[in-house]
Design a protein around this motif. Structure first.
Motif, PDB file in Angstrom:
ATOM      1  N   TYR A   1       0.830  -1.204   0.000  1.00  0.00           N
ATOM      2  CA  TYR A   1       0.000   0.000   0.000  1.00  0.00           C
ATOM      3  C   TYR A   1       0.868   1.258   0.000  1.00  0.00           C
ATOM      4  N   GLY A   2       1.877   1.288   0.878  1.00  0.00           N
ATOM      5  CA  GLY A   2       2.740   2.457   0.937  1.00  0.00           C
ATOM      6  C   GLY A   2       3.509   2.673  -0.353  1.00  0.00           C
ATOM      7  N   THR A   3       4.021   1.595  -0.959  1.00  0.00           N
ATOM      8  CA  THR A   3       4.762   1.718  -2.207  1.00  0.00           C
ATOM      9  C   THR A   3       3.867   2.182  -3.346  1.00  0.00           C
ATOM     10  N   ALA A   4       2.619   1.710  -3.368  1.00  0.00           N
ATOM     11  CA  ALA A   4       1.689   2.141  -4.418  1.00  0.00           C
ATOM     12  C   ALA A   4       1.451   3.653  -4.343  1.00  0.00           C
ATOM     13  N   LEU A   5       1.315   4.191  -3.139  1.00  0.00           N
ATOM     14  CA  LEU A   5       1.124   5.637  -2.993  1.00  0.00           C
ATOM     15  C   LEU A   5       2.361   6.402  -3.453  1.00  0.00           C
ATOM     16  N   VAL A   6       3.548   5.897  -3.102  1.00  0.00           N
ATOM     17  CA  VAL A   6       4.780   6.563  -3.529  1.00  0.00           C
ATOM     18  C   VAL A   6       4.902   6.551  -5.054  1.00  0.00           C
TER      19      VAL A   6
ATOM     20  N   ILE B   1      -5.042  -3.659  -5.871  1.00  0.00           N
ATOM     21  CA  ILE B   1      -4.352  -4.320  -4.769  1.00  0.00           C
ATOM     22  C   ILE B   1      -5.305  -5.339  -4.170  1.00  0.00           C
ATOM     23  N   ALA B   2      -4.828  -6.559  -4.015  1.00  0.00           N
ATOM     24  CA  ALA B   2      -5.670  -7.634  -3.480  1.00  0.00           C
ATOM     25  C   ALA B   2      -4.830  -8.507  -2.563  1.00  0.00           C
ATOM     26  N   SER B   3      -5.507  -9.117  -1.610  1.00  0.00           N
ATOM     27  CA  SER B   3      -4.851 -10.046  -0.682  1.00  0.00           C
ATOM     28  C   SER B   3      -5.276 -11.470  -1.014  1.00  0.00           C
ATOM     29  N   GLN B   4      -4.338 -12.391  -0.893  1.00  0.00           N
ATOM     30  CA  GLN B   4      -4.599 -13.804  -1.141  1.00  0.00           C
ATOM     31  C   GLN B   4      -4.304 -14.581   0.139  1.00  0.00           C
ATOM     32  N   VAL B   5      -5.335 -15.271   0.648  1.00  0.00           N
ATOM     33  CA  VAL B   5      -5.204 -16.036   1.882  1.00  0.00           C
ATOM     34  C   VAL B   5      -4.513 -17.355   1.571  1.00  0.00           C
ATOM     35  N   GLN B   6      -3.433 -17.643   2.294  1.00  0.00           N
ATOM     36  CA  GLN B   6      -2.692 -18.881   2.101  1.00  0.00           C
ATOM     37  C   GLN B   6      -3.253 -20.014   2.963  1.00  0.00           C
ATOM     38  N   ARG B   7      -3.460 -19.762   4.232  1.00  0.00           N
ATOM     39  CA  ARG B   7      -4.021 -20.774   5.122  1.00  0.00           C
ATOM     40  C   ARG B   7      -4.581 -20.073   6.358  1.00  0.00           C
ATOM     41  N   VAL B   8      -5.474 -20.796   7.063  1.00  0.00           N
ATOM     42  CA  VAL B   8      -6.125 -20.286   8.269  1.00  0.00           C
ATOM     43  C   VAL B   8      -6.021 -21.356   9.350  1.00  0.00           C
TER      44      VAL B   8
ATOM     45  N   LEU C   1      -0.098  -9.812   0.086  1.00  0.00           N
ATOM     46  CA  LEU C   1      -0.649  -8.676  -0.651  1.00  0.00           C
ATOM     47  C   LEU C   1       0.052  -8.566  -1.998  1.00  0.00           C
ATOM     48  N   GLN C   2      -0.730  -8.357  -3.040  1.00  0.00           N
ATOM     49  CA  GLN C   2      -0.193  -8.196  -4.383  1.00  0.00           C
ATOM     50  C   GLN C   2      -0.873  -6.999  -5.031  1.00  0.00           C
ATOM     51  N   GLY C   3      -0.091  -6.197  -5.701  1.00  0.00           N
ATOM     52  CA  GLY C   3      -0.601  -5.015  -6.381  1.00  0.00           C
ATOM     53  C   GLY C   3      -0.232  -5.012  -7.849  1.00  0.00           C
TER      54      GLY C   3
ATOM     55  N   LEU D   1       3.584  -5.637  -7.846  1.00  0.00           N
ATOM     56  CA  LEU D   1       4.172  -5.538  -6.523  1.00  0.00           C
ATOM     57  C   LEU D   1       3.724  -6.713  -5.668  1.00  0.00           C
ATOM     58  N   SER D   2       4.594  -7.161  -4.781  1.00  0.00           N
ATOM     59  CA  SER D   2       4.240  -8.191  -3.812  1.00  0.00           C
ATOM     60  C   SER D   2       5.106  -8.002  -2.577  1.00  0.00           C
ATOM     61  N   GLN D   3       4.665  -8.560  -1.468  1.00  0.00           N
ATOM     62  CA  GLN D   3       5.430  -8.471  -0.232  1.00  0.00           C
ATOM     63  C   GLN D   3       5.416  -9.813   0.478  1.00  0.00           C
ATOM     64  N   ASP D   4       6.241  -9.940   1.509  1.00  0.00           N
ATOM     65  CA  ASP D   4       6.339 -11.188   2.247  1.00  0.00           C
ATOM     66  C   ASP D   4       5.012 -11.522   2.915  1.00  0.00           C
ATOM     67  N   PRO D   5       4.738 -12.819   3.156  1.00  0.00           N
ATOM     68  CA  PRO D   5       3.480 -13.196   3.812  1.00  0.00           C
ATOM     69  C   PRO D   5       3.326 -12.520   5.169  1.00  0.00           C
TER      70      PRO D   5
END
Length: 331
Positions: free
Chosen positions: A102-107, A124-131, A149-151, A257-261
């Motif tokens: 989110y922060g990188t997208a704004l920048v 930007i969307a979030s993908q659930v890996q496990r619960v 999170l992936q953008g 864009l993507s970030q660590d889980p």
């Protein structure tokens, strides 16, 4: 006589001792000289071997890549090449990891505006890996959700500012997965658009002259319709040319864009526990069970009664078998 003989023996002994001392001093001197010679030889050998060993370099282990991306990795001659005889449509794609999507997208959006461009799409969307969840008691459950999170951003910047924009974005990258550049020569597309526009103008002019020349009403009607279609073709050709000029003036850049889980911790209502705690007591459940059993037994009796013809046949067979057993044997 005896004193003289004793004095002579004493002189011989002194002479022998002096010779021994001289021999020992000569041996030590020779040893020292040989030692000095050995040292000199070793020093000379070391001085001779030193120039030969100087060119040798120690092999170092490869250094680990530090976090971040060097702006030079986002450089390419494809995005800066200029040819007065050609018109280039530039595109670029980059897939990279960041600390905060989110922060990188704004920048990135701010950088696009600073470079004189605009944002076409931002998703930007979030993908659930496990619960994972476990009960906490008192009708609560602890829920741990692992998600990523992936953008996806599509931006347009002036073609001459493409290089500067990508280098500025490199400061926001934690790790570069993939990048690609493309500069398609579109001079023939431009020529095709210009010729189509010229054909539409010529066709419109010829139809206008045909309408002014007169003729039957049906011919005029057909000419008017054809002239209207020619105007539509002209307008489409003009729009296509404007779109082409826009693609040449502004490069299209797609950034993934993507970030660590990440892990989200939350307390949820344990619905099963709530129903279980608010359910009927033991005696109520026992009464319901007995009632259910009684009704089930009645249903079984009714089902057996419905099979009375079968029981009648069984009874008849049983009576016949007993009569046959009681019959005395002949003989």
């Amino acid at each position: 006589m005896s004193r003289a003989f004793s004095f002579l023996i004493l002189l011989l002994m002194v002479a022998a001792c002096s010779k021994r001392e001289m021999a020992e001093s000569d041996a030590s001197a020779a040893a020292e000289s040989s030692a000095d010679a050995g040292v000199a030889i070793m020093a000379e050998a070391a001085s001779d071997s030193a120039p030969a060993a100087a060119p040798r370099k120690s092999v170092e282990a490869p250094a680990m890549q530090a976090p971040g991306v060097d702006p030079s990795q986002m450089a390419s001659d494809v995005s800066t090449q200029i040819d007065p005889q050609r018109r280039f449509i530039r595109t670029a794609q980059a897939r990279f990891q960041v600390v905060d999507v989110y922060g990188t997208a704004l920048v990135i959006e701010d950088e696009v505006v600073a470079q004189g461009g605009f944002v076409v799409d931002n998703q930007i969307a979030s993908q659930v890996q496990r619960v994972l969840s476990r009960p906490l008691g008192q009708g609560k459950r602890l829920e741990l959700t692992e998600y990523t999170l992936q953008g996806e951003l599509t931006v347009r910047v002036p073609s001459e500012r493409t290089q500067a924009f990508l280098r500025a974005v490199a400061a926001q990258m934690a790790f570069l997965d993939r990048r690609s550049f493309s500069a398609r020569d579109a001079q023939f597309d431009l020529l095709r658009q210009q010729l189509a526009r010229q054909r539409a103008q010529d066709e419109q002019q010829e139809l206008g002259e045909a309408v002014q020349a007169g003729g039957k009403l049906g011919d005029k009607t057909d000419a008017i319709q054809s002239r209207s279609a020619a105007r539509a073709s002209r307008d489409e050709a003009l729009i296509a040319q404007k779109e082409f000029e826009d693609r040449v003036a502004f490069s299209t850049i797609t950034l993934s864009l993507s970030q660590d889980p990440q892990v989200r911790k939350a307390e949820r209502v344990d619905v099963d526990a709530v129903f279980r705690d608010n359910g009927p007591g033991f005696f109520n459940r026992l009464r319901d069970a007995l009632a259910i059993g009684w009704r089930g037994g009645l249903e079984v009796v009714v089902a057996l009664a419905a099979l009375w013809p079968l029981w009648f046949c069984v009874l008849a067979l049983w009576l016949g078998w007993r009569r046959w057993r009681r019959k005395p044997a002949v003989g």
